[in-house]
Design a protein around this motif. Structure first.
Motif, PDB file in Angstrom:
ATOM      1  N   GLU A  28       4.823   5.819  -4.137  1.00  0.00           N
ATOM      2  CA  GLU A  28       3.545   5.100  -3.997  1.00  0.00           C
ATOM      3  C   GLU A  28       3.453   3.884  -4.905  1.00  0.00           C
ATOM      4  N   TRP A  29       2.761   2.882  -4.428  1.00  0.00           N
ATOM      5  CA  TRP A  29       2.488   1.682  -5.232  1.00  0.00           C
ATOM      6  C   TRP A  29       1.034   1.276  -5.007  1.00  0.00           C
ATOM      7  N   GLN A  30       0.483   0.559  -5.983  1.00  0.00           N
ATOM      8  CA  GLN A  30      -0.767  -0.149  -5.721  1.00  0.00           C
ATOM      9  C   GLN A  30      -0.368  -1.570  -5.364  1.00  0.00           C
ATOM     10  N   VAL A  31      -0.802  -2.056  -4.218  1.00  0.00           N
ATOM     11  CA  VAL A  31      -0.379  -3.411  -3.817  1.00  0.00           C
ATOM     12  C   VAL A  31      -1.607  -4.236  -3.468  1.00  0.00           C
ATOM     13  N   TYR A  32      -1.446  -5.536  -3.592  1.00  0.00           N
ATOM     14  CA  TYR A  32      -2.562  -6.429  -3.248  1.00  0.00           C
ATOM     15  C   TYR A  32      -2.449  -6.856  -1.786  1.00  0.00           C
ATOM     16  N   VAL A  33      -3.568  -6.769  -1.087  1.00  0.00           N
ATOM     17  CA  VAL A  33      -3.673  -7.272   0.281  1.00  0.00           C
ATOM     18  C   VAL A  33      -4.613  -8.458   0.238  1.00  0.00           C
ATOM     19  N   PRO A  34      -4.277  -9.625   0.810  1.00  0.00           N
ATOM     20  CA  PRO A  34      -3.052  -9.883   1.538  1.00  0.00           C
ATOM     21  C   PRO A  34      -1.859 -10.107   0.603  1.00  0.00           C
ATOM     22  N   GLY A  35      -0.702  -9.615   1.067  1.00  0.00           N
ATOM     23  CA  GLY A  35       0.511  -9.808   0.292  1.00  0.00           C
ATOM     24  C   GLY A  35       1.727  -9.348   1.080  1.00  0.00           C
ATOM     25  N   CYS A  36       2.897  -9.725   0.579  1.00  0.00           N
ATOM     26  CA  CYS A  36       4.143  -9.299   1.226  1.00  0.00           C
ATOM     27  C   CYS A  36       4.751  -8.184   0.393  1.00  0.00           C
ATOM     28  N   ARG A  37       5.292  -7.205   1.067  1.00  0.00           N
ATOM     29  CA  ARG A  37       5.919  -6.081   0.357  1.00  0.00           C
ATOM     30  C   ARG A  37       7.056  -6.557  -0.535  1.00  0.00           C
ATOM     31  N   GLU A  38       7.713  -7.636  -0.096  1.00  0.00           N
ATOM     32  CA  GLU A  38       8.892  -8.118  -0.825  1.00  0.00           C
ATOM     33  C   GLU A  38       8.550  -8.604  -2.227  1.00  0.00           C
ATOM     34  N   THR A  39       7.249  -8.793  -2.539  1.00  0.00           N
ATOM     35  CA  THR A  39       6.881  -9.234  -3.888  1.00  0.00           C
ATOM     36  C   THR A  39       6.702  -8.036  -4.821  1.00  0.00           C
TER      37      THR A  39
END
Ligand code: ADA
Length: 563
Positions: A28-39
């Motif tokens: 699991e990760w916390q990710v920012y939307v909008p964003g690309c997974r590759e970052t």
């Protein structure tokens, strides 16, 4: 924010941009939307499925609007599927009807793998990133709601009018409603209709503009239209769109904007940035447009897919012309006969035009970059897709960028392939002829003679009396590689070649201008273009961080001479 301006006064919405939870194989990760997974550290090269999740609070009819998910999405609310969408570069909405009050779990399965289900998203000379890479929001709609509002300005002598089209959708129950259109504070009735759940009806009308504010690149002026849905005398939904009153026409060999010939000083640009992948935040979009202006440019080509609607709004506001292109790059005859090719191309074209036709700066629609326009079996495909664009919007010229002049120009005998002509055979189908050429880079012919020969060939093979654009010129350079011997990939060599190519165009008044390949270096799919240095397309005038190469100064000096 999906757009730069408010698109409703009535419909409540909350942005879904922010932190989401992303899961891949139980990690699991916390990710920012909008964003690309590759970052995300560790995910730089991931290709496949990931699940995005977050809670939302709402009730009633919830419409989830996504501007772009790359490239395939499945949306669920509380585990129930609301819809799927294929194609990274156009937006879509899914509806959850009659939702109970409280917290709900929204999940989005995102897949960017290549495979049989994808005819357009294939390993290519750009990166197919993964993720919810453009903004999204949750809107609360009534029993019926409006969508697909689009405006086309029309000029007849000195009178202006706007063609308005809008769709009514049923969300829950059967609704009978009236649709109105408000322009310059005057209200016009578009119609009355009842729609069942899931049904869609389109309304249209042409309405006069009595005090027109004319749109120009120097003074962008907008005309807003608001459509309202009324039930029992109460406004239950509305949508706002804007356009600019201007004319655009291909006339003989010229492109006329507000009646005046324009010469294009453009850049091909991929939605790609070293720090953000294809998910550029607004500040980076604005910086790109400022850089384009600083380099002497007046236009951008959205090579090779529809761009973020937010970026297109900025182009309207900053006065940058746009060649907007449907998704497809370099597909072979075989790839164009993929069983899903036509369906996915039609869908992309329709979604692009229904979403973007109100933008005044879009001066041309493009499609099928460097696809198989020499193959007999592909001509009907060009015919069909160009016809589809025309049927959806007859107010703009259409073009496609090709790279196939005949062997009398290239000096290379074509492979005698059955069902192939010696050079492009679809130029008669479009309104503006566009050629990609890389003299001095992919072959050694001198620019001046070569570019002229290509143009003359095009004129004799379907392009007579049509405007002509050099849709790509360029050369590669790896940022920081300097060489007194001007070796391949050096900044010196790129700068010299671009100078030679640009000078050839400046002196050829018979072209409507140029789009330089390309604005900034971009990542390419390692599955295909591994042979490119750094696995990047290095023909940027700037590198992927927007650091200028030597060519930038040369372009800034020369480009303004195309006028
Ligand atoms: C083509 C193509 C671009 C890019 C370019 C290049 O003309 O349209 O997408 O691949 O060539 O760099 O070779």
């Amino acid at each position: 924010m999906l757009r730069t301006f408010a698109t409703s006064k009535i419909r409540p919405y909350i942005s879904l941009d922010g932190l989401w939870q992303m899961t891949v194989n139980n990690q699991e990760w916390q990710v920012y939307v909008p964003g690309c997974r590759e970052t995300v550290p560790g995910m730089e090269n991931y290709r496949g499925i990931s699940r995005y999740e977050r809670t939302v609070e709402g009730e009633g009819n919830l419409l989830f609007a996504f501007s772009g998910i790359s490239h395939t999405a499945r949306i669920c609310l509380d585990g129930k599927e609301l819809g799927r969408h294929e194609g990274a570069y156009t937006g879509f909405s899914v509806l959850a009807a009659d939702v109970k009050p409280g917290e709900h779990r929204l999940t989005v399965d995102v897949d960017n793998s290549f495979g049989e289900a994808n005819a357009l998203s294939v390993p290519n000379d750009y990166m197919t990133y993964g993720g919810i890479f453009r903004s999204c929001q949750m809107e609360t709609v009534a029993s019926a709601y409006l969508s697909h509002l689009r405006l086309i300005p029309r000029k007849n002598r000195d009178e202006w009018a706007i063609d308005v089209k809008v769709r009514l959708n049923g969300a829950s129950g059967i609704t009978s409603s009236e649709i109105y259109c408000i322009l310059e504070e005057k209200e016009y009735k578009l119609g009355t209709a009842s729609v069942k759940v899931g049904e869609q009806v389109e309304f249209s009308g042409r309405f006069p503009v009595r005090s027109p504010g004319i749109y120009s690149l120097e003074h962008p002026a907008f005309t807003y239209v608001r459509c309202v849905l009324r039930e029992d005398g109460k406004d239950i939904d509305d949508l706002i769109e804007r356009t600019g009153l201007r004319t655009i026409r291909a006339q003989e060999t010229k492109i006329l904007f507000n009646g005046q010939p324009v010469r294009i000083r453009g850049f091909n640009r991929h939605e790609d940035h070293a720090l953000f992948g294809s998910s550029l935040p607004p500040a980076a979009m604005v910086q790109d447009l400022q850089l384009i202006k600083d380099l002497g440019g007046n236009a951008v080509r959205t090579s090779h897919y529809p761009n973020d609607p937010y970026f297109l709004d900025l182009c309207d506001e900053m006065g940058i012309l746009v060649w907007e292109e449907s998704h497809a790059r370099g597909l072979s005859e075989e790839q164009m006969h993929h069983p899903l090719f036509l369906q996915q191309s039609r869908q992309c074209i329709e979604e692009m035009i229904l979403r973007d036709s109100s933008h005044p700066v879009i001066f041309i629609w493009g499609l099928l970059n460097e696809c198989a326009s020499c193959a007999d079996s592909c001509r009907p495909i060009y015919q069909e897709l160009i016809g589809l664009i025309r049927s959806l919007d007859d107010s703009r010229p259409i073009t496609y960028a090709t790279c196939y002049p005949g062997s009398e120009v290239t000096g290379q005998k074509p492979e005698a392939k059955k069902g192939y002509s010696d050079g492009d055979q679809c130029l008669d189908l479009c309104d503006v002829v566009s050629f990609n050429s890389y003299p001095g880079w992919y072959h050694s012919a001198p620019s001046k003679e070569y570019l002229k020969k290509v143009r003359n060939w095009a004129r004799q093979h379907g392009g007579e009396n049509k405007p002509y654009i050099v849709s790509e010129i360029g050369a590669g350079a790896v940022y920081g590689f300097r060489s007194r011997t001007k070796d391949k990939w050096s900044e010196e060599r790129q700068a010299d070649l671009l100078q030679e190519q640009l000078e050839a165009i400046i002196n050829d008044e018979d072209t409507c201008g140029v789009f330089i390949w390309q604005f900034a270096d971009c990542r390419v799919s390692s599955e295909w273009f591994y042979g490119r240095p750094r696995t990047m397309n290095n023909k940027g005038i700037l590198d992927e961080y927007r650091r200028p190469k030597l060519a930038a100064d040369r372009v800034r000096d020369l480009l303004p001479n195309i006028r």
